[in-house]
Design an enzyme around this catalytic site. Structure first.
Site, PDB file in Angstrom:
ATOM      1  N   ILE A  95     -17.321   8.472  63.053  1.00  0.00           N
ATOM      2  CA  ILE A  95     -16.914   9.603  63.893  1.00  0.00           C
ATOM      3  C   ILE A  95     -17.925   9.800  65.021  1.00  0.00           C
ATOM      4  CG2 ILE A  95     -16.531  12.101  63.885  1.00  0.00           C
ATOM      5  CD1 ILE A  95     -16.073  11.774  60.807  1.00  0.00           C
ATOM      6  N   CYS A  96     -17.398  10.114  66.204  1.00  0.00           N
ATOM      7  CA  CYS A  96     -18.243  10.565  67.311  1.00  0.00           C
ATOM      8  C   CYS A  96     -17.453  11.607  68.092  1.00  0.00           C
ATOM      9  CB  CYS A  96     -18.689   9.395  68.190  1.00  0.00           C
ATOM     10  SG  CYS A  96     -17.379   8.657  69.178  1.00  0.00           S
ATOM     11  N   ALA A  97     -17.850  11.912  69.293  1.00  0.00           N
ATOM     12  CA  ALA A  97     -17.189  12.970  70.061  1.00  0.00           C
ATOM     13  C   ALA A  97     -15.821  12.544  70.601  1.00  0.00           C
ATOM     14  CB  ALA A  97     -18.090  13.427  71.210  1.00  0.00           C
ATOM     15  N   MET A 104     -13.884  13.370  67.483  1.00  0.00           N
ATOM     16  CA  MET A 104     -13.700  14.752  67.036  1.00  0.00           C
ATOM     17  C   MET A 104     -12.740  15.510  67.947  1.00  0.00           C
ATOM     18  SD  MET A 104     -15.206  15.421  64.217  1.00  0.00           S
ATOM     19  CE  MET A 104     -15.260  17.212  64.232  1.00  0.00           C
TER      20      MET A 104
END
Length: 108
Positions: free
Chosen positions: A68-70, A97
């Site tokens: 997961i990242c932005a 996200m």
């Protein structure tokens, strides 16, 4: 019967399916700590992308290792690198996200 390789990316709907079906999944958040503080991703361990190589021994073994990242860019780099280094179940959350939040708003 052989298991087909997992796709490199998983979308928010696929992530929701993993969670609702309680599949064997683990999550790694590769954002910077200040980003996680602003928008936590549950209890996912935070290992910033630039520190990932030093923490391979801490990564969980799971049928789905969701990164997961932005917005999905760093998680894609991480998933590709992890697959090259033996973590064949690594998958990037497509759109990061941001897409997960939009999906949650849509299904709420």
């Amino acid at each position: 019967m052989t298991n087909a390789p997992l796709p490199l990316e998983i979308d928010a709907h696929g992530l929701h399916k993993i969670q609702t079906e309680k599949l064997n999944a683990a999550f790694i958040d590769v954002r910077m700590p200040w980003e996680v503080a602003q928008a936590p991703a549950g209890d996912s361990p935070n290992i910033p992308l630039n520190q990932l190589p030093q923490h391979l021994d801490q990564l969980p073994k799971a049928d789905h290792l969701v990164i997961i990242c932005a917005h999905g860019n760093r998680s894609m780099m991480a998933a590709q690198w992890l697959r090259q280094n033996g973590f064949h179940t690594a998958q990037s959350l497509m759109g990061g996200m941001a897409s997960w939040r939009r999906y949650q708003e849509m299904v709420a």
